[in-house]
Design an enzyme around this catalytic site. Sequence first.
Site, PDB file in Angstrom:
ATOM      1  N   CYS A  60      -4.415 -51.019-115.882  1.00 13.12           N
ATOM      2  CA  CYS A  60      -3.208 -51.418-116.615  1.00 13.12           C
ATOM      3  C   CYS A  60      -3.484 -51.578-118.103  1.00 13.12           C
ATOM      4  O   CYS A  60      -2.738 -51.073-118.954  1.00 13.12           O
ATOM      5  CB  CYS A  60      -2.671 -52.714-116.032  1.00 13.12           C
ATOM      6  SG  CYS A  60      -3.946 -53.972-115.753  1.00 13.12           S
ATOM      7  N   HIS A  77      -0.424 -59.234-119.538  1.00  8.43           N
ATOM      8  CA  HIS A  77      -1.503 -59.319-120.514  1.00  8.43           C
ATOM      9  C   HIS A  77      -0.875 -59.225-121.911  1.00  8.43           C
ATOM     10  O   HIS A  77       0.216 -58.678-122.069  1.00  8.43           O
ATOM     11  CB  HIS A  77      -2.460 -58.135-120.407  1.00  8.43           C
ATOM     12  CG  HIS A  77      -3.034 -57.895-119.047  1.00  8.43           C
ATOM     13  ND1 HIS A  77      -3.865 -58.781-118.415  1.00  8.43           N
ATOM     14  CD2 HIS A  77      -2.932 -56.831-118.208  1.00  8.43           C
ATOM     15  CE1 HIS A  77      -4.252 -58.275-117.247  1.00  8.43           C
ATOM     16  NE2 HIS A  77      -3.693 -57.096-117.100  1.00  8.43           N
TER      17      HIS A  77
HETATM   18  P1  NAD Z   1      -3.904 -55.889-103.564  1.00  9.02           P
HETATM   19  O1  NAD Z   1      -4.990 -56.753-103.052  1.00  9.02           O
HETATM   20  O2  NAD Z   1      -2.634 -56.510-104.026  1.00  9.02           O
HETATM   21  O3  NAD Z   1      -3.519 -54.802-102.461  1.00  9.02           O
HETATM   22  C1  NAD Z   1      -4.488 -54.063-101.775  1.00  9.02           C
HETATM   23  C2  NAD Z   1      -3.945 -53.698-100.394  1.00  9.02           C
HETATM   24  O4  NAD Z   1      -4.913 -52.891 -99.719  1.00  9.02           O
HETATM   25  C3  NAD Z   1      -3.694 -54.899 -99.504  1.00  9.02           C
HETATM   26  O5  NAD Z   1      -2.416 -54.749 -98.952  1.00  9.02           O
HETATM   27  C4  NAD Z   1      -4.749 -54.811 -98.400  1.00  9.02           C
HETATM   28  O6  NAD Z   1      -4.236 -55.240 -97.193  1.00  9.02           O
HETATM   29  C5  NAD Z   1      -5.009 -53.315 -98.363  1.00  9.02           C
HETATM   30  N1  NAD Z   1      -6.347 -52.943 -97.888  1.00  9.02           N
HETATM   31  C6  NAD Z   1      -7.518 -53.591 -98.043  1.00  9.02           C
HETATM   32  N2  NAD Z   1      -8.518 -52.872 -97.485  1.00  9.02           N
HETATM   33  C7  NAD Z   1      -7.968 -51.758 -96.967  1.00  9.02           C
HETATM   34  C8  NAD Z   1      -8.482 -50.645 -96.275  1.00  9.02           C
HETATM   35  N3  NAD Z   1      -9.789 -50.524 -95.992  1.00  9.02           N
HETATM   36  N4  NAD Z   1      -7.618 -49.658 -95.897  1.00  9.02           N
HETATM   37  C9  NAD Z   1      -6.312 -49.753 -96.161  1.00  9.02           C
HETATM   38  N5  NAD Z   1      -5.764 -50.803 -96.837  1.00  9.02           N
HETATM   39  C10 NAD Z   1      -6.586 -51.781 -97.226  1.00  9.02           C
HETATM   40  O7  NAD Z   1      -4.563 -55.009-104.726  1.00  9.02           O
HETATM   41  P2  NAD Z   1      -3.840 -54.409-106.001  1.00  9.02           P
HETATM   42  O8  NAD Z   1      -3.730 -55.462-107.028  1.00  9.02           O
HETATM   43  O9  NAD Z   1      -2.615 -53.662-105.601  1.00  9.02           O
HETATM   44  O10 NAD Z   1      -4.964 -53.408-106.521  1.00  9.02           O
HETATM   45  C11 NAD Z   1      -5.105 -52.102-105.996  1.00  9.02           C
HETATM   46  C12 NAD Z   1      -5.830 -51.253-107.009  1.00  9.02           C
HETATM   47  O11 NAD Z   1      -5.026 -51.162-108.191  1.00  9.02           O
HETATM   48  C13 NAD Z   1      -7.192 -51.792-107.480  1.00  9.02           C
HETATM   49  O12 NAD Z   1      -8.019 -50.692-107.804  1.00  9.02           O
HETATM   50  C14 NAD Z   1      -6.827 -52.547-108.732  1.00  9.02           C
HETATM   51  O13 NAD Z   1      -7.904 -52.734-109.619  1.00  9.02           O
HETATM   52  C15 NAD Z   1      -5.781 -51.629-109.309  1.00  9.02           C
HETATM   53  N6  NAD Z   1      -4.856 -52.264-110.257  1.00  9.02           N
HETATM   54  C16 NAD Z   1      -4.325 -53.491-109.996  1.00  9.02           C
HETATM   55  C17 NAD Z   1      -3.488 -54.083-110.925  1.00  9.02           C
HETATM   56  C18 NAD Z   1      -2.892 -55.443-110.718  1.00  9.02           C
HETATM   57  O14 NAD Z   1      -2.561 -56.100-111.674  1.00  9.02           O
HETATM   58  N7  NAD Z   1      -2.703 -55.916-109.516  1.00  9.02           N
HETATM   59  C19 NAD Z   1      -3.162 -53.395-112.106  1.00  9.02           C
HETATM   60  C20 NAD Z   1      -3.669 -52.115-112.309  1.00  9.02           C
HETATM   61  C21 NAD Z   1      -4.528 -51.558-111.372  1.00  9.02           C
END
Ligand code: NAD
Length: 340
Positions: free
Chosen positions: A140, A220
């Site tokens: 992000c 942020h």
């Molecule tokens: P999150 O924890 O909110 O969601 C992750 C999901 O994946 C959960 O629903 C979990 O149940 C599922 N999961 C876990 N292990 C799994 C597996 N082995 N197989 C299938 N599903 C599985 O995470 P998020 O915040 O959405 O982050 C996801 C990605 O996006 C990460 O790489 C993170 O760094 C990136 N990201 C997050 C944000 C943010 O602010 N949340 C911003 C930009 C990028």
Amino acid sequence: MIRVAINGYGTIGKRVADAVTCQPDMTVIGVSKTKPSAEAYIAKEREFPLYIADLSKKEAFERAGIPVAGSVEEMLAACDIVVDATPGGIGAKNRALYERAGVKAIWQGGEDHEVAGFSFSSSCNYNDAIGRDYARVVSCNTTGLCRIIRLVDSEYGVKKVRATMIRRGGDPGDIKRGPIDAIVLNPVTIPSHHGPDLQSVLPDIRITTTALIVPTTMMHMHVVQMDLKRPGTRERIIELISKNPRIGLVRRETGITSTAELKEYVMDLGRPRSDLWENGVFEGSISVDEDDLCLFQAIHQEADVVVETIDCIRAMMGTITDAEESIALTNHSLGFTPIR
Ligand code: NAD
């Protein structure tokens, strides 16, 4: 229709699923979860076929009244491209799954550049993603930096960037993160990882970044300074932002001077989940002293990478080969015009 699977239906995955649903040229063939949860109920409510990583949990889902369509492997067999939105670090482990299934894959910024060998930003390197099998949408913060630096670089040339990221401690629904009462240097060393990450997309930009974490969840805030190769003007920067499809302008007249008021504004606009998909550049902060540009921009961590992921799907599938066309289609399909 491009058949999209979403592996990991959490903060990012659920937003990507809804954004795909709005597009005329792609469809969600399934989403995945590891255990029954509120988000699993939402997937059911949205009628997304729900696949699970571990089939031994099937009974637990069914007991909770959530039908299971099959395993993640079966989901992959039914898709053209998978968006991996599992927590950082898990996505890299999933690469073997995607290779075995012979599907294209997009990872998110929690993974390292090496997971795909290519890092993506719609406004910077859309063409380089065309036809690729693997890509990573940058984080992000890096997405927000890429957008504004690319804009200024294409007009004036950028000699050097210095940027400080004041980062939210956790997402609003994340009860386990902090800090509760501290300003945390993240990291204490300089530069933070954001500069090198930006260079994975814009290798010619000289940049030094620093980052701190504060007790807030909404967005942020970036403090950005750029040394320009040619003198610029504040008026021209404002004009360029006003025409950009992924950068919004927080007008001085709104009276908004914080992430809280900006979030309220976006909520009142009726955006789904009050998502700010664009950078929120504060008009009042834009200051240009010959070759020295400074500004503040708010970045909604849960939202900005979602629209980029949609463009990345199209580029990798090769169905639209022009970045502007894809960006316009993504925005239009979401009913989204940047705040002005
Ligand atoms: P999150 O924890 O909110 O969601 C992750 C999901 O994946 C959960 O629903 C979990 O149940 C599922 N999961 C876990 N292990 C799994 C597996 N082995 N197989 C299938 N599903 C599985 O995470 P998020 O915040 O959405 O982050 C996801 C990605 O996006 C990460 O790489 C993170 O760094 C990136 N990201 C997050 C944000 C943010 O602010 N949340 C911003 C930009 C990028």
